[in-house]
Design a protein around this motif. Structure first.
Motif, PDB file in Angstrom:
ATOM      1  N   SER A  16       0.836  -1.196   0.000  1.00  0.00           N
ATOM      2  CA  SER A  16       0.000   0.000   0.000  1.00  0.00           C
ATOM      3  C   SER A  16       0.876   1.253   0.000  1.00  0.00           C
ATOM      4  O   SER A  16       1.918   1.298   0.667  1.00  0.00           O
ATOM      5  CB  SER A  16      -0.896  -0.016   1.242  1.00  0.00           C
ATOM      6  OG  SER A  16      -1.592   1.191   1.372  1.00  0.00           O
ATOM      7  N   ASP A  17       0.453   2.265  -0.716  1.00  0.00           N
ATOM      8  CA  ASP A  17       1.204   3.519  -0.788  1.00  0.00           C
ATOM      9  C   ASP A  17       1.206   4.302   0.522  1.00  0.00           C
ATOM     10  O   ASP A  17       2.046   5.170   0.724  1.00  0.00           O
ATOM     11  CB  ASP A  17       0.650   4.418  -1.903  1.00  0.00           C
ATOM     12  CG  ASP A  17       0.951   3.869  -3.282  1.00  0.00           C
ATOM     13  OD1 ASP A  17       1.899   3.071  -3.410  1.00  0.00           O
ATOM     14  OD2 ASP A  17       0.233   4.244  -4.226  1.00  0.00           O
ATOM     15  N   ASP A  18       0.282   3.995   1.417  1.00  0.00           N
ATOM     16  CA  ASP A  18       0.225   4.760   2.664  1.00  0.00           C
ATOM     17  C   ASP A  18       1.055   4.138   3.794  1.00  0.00           C
ATOM     18  O   ASP A  18       1.040   4.629   4.913  1.00  0.00           O
ATOM     19  CB  ASP A  18      -1.222   4.967   3.122  1.00  0.00           C
ATOM     20  CG  ASP A  18      -1.946   3.658   3.397  1.00  0.00           C
ATOM     21  OD1 ASP A  18      -1.459   2.606   2.970  1.00  0.00           O
ATOM     22  OD2 ASP A  18      -3.016   3.711   4.034  1.00  0.00           O
ATOM     23  N   MET A  19       1.823   3.100   3.502  1.00  0.00           N
ATOM     24  CA  MET A  19       2.711   2.507   4.499  1.00  0.00           C
ATOM     25  C   MET A  19       3.967   3.359   4.630  1.00  0.00           C
ATOM     26  O   MET A  19       4.501   3.844   3.632  1.00  0.00           O
ATOM     27  CB  MET A  19       3.110   1.081   4.103  1.00  0.00           C
ATOM     28  CG  MET A  19       1.969   0.094   4.110  1.00  0.00           C
ATOM     29  SD  MET A  19       2.476  -1.534   3.495  1.00  0.00           S
ATOM     30  CE  MET A  19       3.389  -2.135   4.902  1.00  0.00           C
ATOM     31  N   ASP A  20       4.437   3.528   5.883  1.00  0.00           N
ATOM     32  CA  ASP A  20       5.705   4.242   6.045  1.00  0.00           C
ATOM     33  C   ASP A  20       6.862   3.245   5.909  1.00  0.00           C
ATOM     34  O   ASP A  20       6.653   2.038   5.775  1.00  0.00           O
ATOM     35  CB  ASP A  20       5.755   5.011   7.366  1.00  0.00           C
ATOM     36  CG  ASP A  20       5.759   4.129   8.607  1.00  0.00           C
ATOM     37  OD1 ASP A  20       6.293   3.009   8.561  1.00  0.00           O
ATOM     38  OD2 ASP A  20       5.237   4.586   9.643  1.00  0.00           O
ATOM     39  N   GLU A  21       8.090   3.759   5.932  1.00  0.00           N
ATOM     40  CA  GLU A  21       9.240   2.889   5.667  1.00  0.00           C
ATOM     41  C   GLU A  21       9.408   1.787   6.717  1.00  0.00           C
ATOM     42  O   GLU A  21       9.813   0.668   6.391  1.00  0.00           O
ATOM     43  CB  GLU A  21      10.540   3.697   5.517  1.00  0.00           C
ATOM     44  CG  GLU A  21      10.907   4.542   6.709  1.00  0.00           C
ATOM     45  CD  GLU A  21      10.310   5.946   6.676  1.00  0.00           C
ATOM     46  OE1 GLU A  21      10.641   6.702   7.587  1.00  0.00           O
ATOM     47  OE2 GLU A  21       9.535   6.297   5.783  1.00  0.00           O
ATOM     48  N   ASN A  22       9.085   2.064   7.975  1.00  0.00           N
ATOM     49  CA  ASN A  22       9.201   1.038   9.010  1.00  0.00           C
ATOM     50  C   ASN A  22       8.185  -0.081   8.788  1.00  0.00           C
ATOM     51  O   ASN A  22       8.507  -1.265   8.972  1.00  0.00           O
ATOM     52  CB  ASN A  22       9.029   1.637  10.403  1.00  0.00           C
ATOM     53  CG  ASN A  22      10.212   2.493  10.798  1.00  0.00           C
ATOM     54  OD1 ASN A  22      11.349   2.192  10.444  1.00  0.00           O
ATOM     55  ND2 ASN A  22       9.955   3.563  11.514  1.00  0.00           N
ATOM     56  N   GLN A  23       6.980   0.281   8.401  1.00  0.00           N
ATOM     57  CA  GLN A  23       5.965  -0.729   8.112  1.00  0.00           C
ATOM     58  C   GLN A  23       6.388  -1.583   6.923  1.00  0.00           C
ATOM     59  O   GLN A  23       6.178  -2.799   6.914  1.00  0.00           O
ATOM     60  CB  GLN A  23       4.617  -0.069   7.825  1.00  0.00           C
ATOM     61  CG  GLN A  23       3.980   0.570   9.031  1.00  0.00           C
ATOM     62  CD  GLN A  23       2.749   1.382   8.665  1.00  0.00           C
ATOM     63  OE1 GLN A  23       2.747   2.117   7.674  1.00  0.00           O
ATOM     64  NE2 GLN A  23       1.700   1.246   9.466  1.00  0.00           N
ATOM     65  N   MET A  24       6.986  -0.957   5.928  1.00  0.00           N
ATOM     66  CA  MET A  24       7.430  -1.686   4.746  1.00  0.00           C
ATOM     67  C   MET A  24       8.556  -2.663   5.098  1.00  0.00           C
ATOM     68  O   MET A  24       8.555  -3.808   4.654  1.00  0.00           O
ATOM     69  CB  MET A  24       7.870  -0.717   3.653  1.00  0.00           C
ATOM     70  CG  MET A  24       6.720   0.126   3.115  1.00  0.00           C
ATOM     71  SD  MET A  24       7.255   1.373   1.965  1.00  0.00           S
ATOM     72  CE  MET A  24       7.371   0.390   0.488  1.00  0.00           C
ATOM     73  N   ASP A  26       9.135  -3.948   8.074  1.00  0.00           N
ATOM     74  CA  ASP A  26       8.517  -5.010   8.867  1.00  0.00           C
ATOM     75  C   ASP A  26       7.816  -6.021   7.975  1.00  0.00           C
ATOM     76  O   ASP A  26       7.923  -7.236   8.179  1.00  0.00           O
ATOM     77  CB  ASP A  26       7.514  -4.438   9.876  1.00  0.00           C
ATOM     78  CG  ASP A  26       8.172  -3.704  11.024  1.00  0.00           C
ATOM     79  OD1 ASP A  26       9.392  -3.870  11.240  1.00  0.00           O
ATOM     80  OD2 ASP A  26       7.455  -2.944  11.716  1.00  0.00           O
ATOM     81  N   ARG A  27       7.099  -5.542   6.979  1.00  0.00           N
ATOM     82  CA  ARG A  27       6.383  -6.428   6.063  1.00  0.00           C
ATOM     83  C   ARG A  27       7.356  -7.284   5.257  1.00  0.00           C
ATOM     84  O   ARG A  27       7.156  -8.477   5.095  1.00  0.00           O
ATOM     85  CB  ARG A  27       5.498  -5.602   5.128  1.00  0.00           C
ATOM     86  CG  ARG A  27       4.704  -6.397   4.102  1.00  0.00           C
ATOM     87  CD  ARG A  27       3.617  -7.272   4.701  1.00  0.00           C
ATOM     88  NE  ARG A  27       2.712  -6.564   5.562  1.00  0.00           N
ATOM     89  CZ  ARG A  27       1.611  -5.942   5.200  1.00  0.00           C
ATOM     90  NH1 ARG A  27       1.249  -5.943   3.934  1.00  0.00           N
ATOM     91  NH2 ARG A  27       0.858  -5.328   6.087  1.00  0.00           N
ATOM     92  N   LEU A  28       8.430  -6.674   4.761  1.00  0.00           N
ATOM     93  CA  LEU A  28       9.435  -7.440   4.017  1.00  0.00           C
ATOM     94  C   LEU A  28      10.054  -8.523   4.896  1.00  0.00           C
ATOM     95  O   LEU A  28      10.267  -9.653   4.444  1.00  0.00           O
ATOM     96  CB  LEU A  28      10.524  -6.518   3.476  1.00  0.00           C
ATOM     97  CG  LEU A  28      10.140  -5.650   2.287  1.00  0.00           C
ATOM     98  CD1 LEU A  28      11.251  -4.649   1.995  1.00  0.00           C
ATOM     99  CD2 LEU A  28       9.839  -6.500   1.070  1.00  0.00           C
ATOM    100  N   TYR A  29      10.338  -8.187   6.150  1.00  0.00           N
ATOM    101  CA  TYR A  29      10.906  -9.168   7.068  1.00  0.00           C
ATOM    102  C   TYR A  29       9.918 -10.309   7.303  1.00  0.00           C
ATOM    103  O   TYR A  29      10.297 -11.481   7.245  1.00  0.00           O
ATOM    104  CB  TYR A  29      11.290  -8.503   8.391  1.00  0.00           C
ATOM    105  CG  TYR A  29      11.845  -9.489   9.383  1.00  0.00           C
ATOM    106  CD1 TYR A  29      13.135  -9.993   9.236  1.00  0.00           C
ATOM    107  CD2 TYR A  29      11.079  -9.939  10.451  1.00  0.00           C
ATOM    108  CE1 TYR A  29      13.646 -10.911  10.127  1.00  0.00           C
ATOM    109  CE2 TYR A  29      11.585 -10.863  11.351  1.00  0.00           C
ATOM    110  CZ  TYR A  29      12.873 -11.341  11.187  1.00  0.00           C
ATOM    111  OH  TYR A  29      13.355 -12.258  12.071  1.00  0.00           O
ATOM    112  N   MET A  30       8.646  -9.966   7.552  1.00  0.00           N
ATOM    113  CA  MET A  30       7.631 -10.979   7.792  1.00  0.00           C
ATOM    114  C   MET A  30       7.495 -11.901   6.575  1.00  0.00           C
ATOM    115  O   MET A  30       7.461 -13.127   6.711  1.00  0.00           O
ATOM    116  CB  MET A  30       6.280 -10.338   8.099  1.00  0.00           C
ATOM    117  CG  MET A  30       5.174 -11.347   8.348  1.00  0.00           C
ATOM    118  SD  MET A  30       3.531 -10.638   8.327  1.00  0.00           S
ATOM    119  CE  MET A  30       3.395 -10.135   6.630  1.00  0.00           C
ATOM    120  N   LEU A  31       7.439 -11.329   5.388  1.00  0.00           N
ATOM    121  CA  LEU A  31       7.319 -12.127   4.171  1.00  0.00           C
ATOM    122  C   LEU A  31       8.536 -13.036   3.982  1.00  0.00           C
ATOM    123  O   LEU A  31       8.399 -14.188   3.566  1.00  0.00           O
ATOM    124  CB  LEU A  31       7.123 -11.223   2.951  1.00  0.00           C
ATOM    125  CG  LEU A  31       5.790 -10.476   2.887  1.00  0.00           C
ATOM    126  CD1 LEU A  31       5.819  -9.448   1.757  1.00  0.00           C
ATOM    127  CD2 LEU A  31       4.631 -11.436   2.731  1.00  0.00           C
TER     128      LEU A  31
END
Length: 66
Positions: A16-24, A26-31
């Motif tokens: 999503s475009d509204d995610m900040d860099e920390n959320q991104m 975190d998501r990459l790590y989770m994936l």
């Protein structure tokens, strides 16, 4: 471009475009962890719920000093 780099870019492009860099991050790590787990299950197999339950019961006994 390396396969790993392309995979990361594809994953970021699907976020999503509204995610900040920390959320991104975190998501990459989770994936990444989920993919690692999926591959490990394919290579090593899985265990039954009852086996998992017994495994953690044993761990609790060890930590309790029993």
């Amino acid at each position: 471009m390396s396969t790993a780099k392309k995979l990361i870019i594809d994953r970021v492009n699907n976020m999503s475009d509204d995610m900040d860099e920390n959320q991104m991050i975190d998501r990459l790590y989770m994936l990444s962890r989920l993919e690692h787990s999926r591959k490990r299950c394919q290579e090593e197999g899985t265990i039954k719920d009852s086996e998992l339950d017994e495994h953690f019961k044993e761990k609790r006994r060890q930590y309790a000093g029993v």
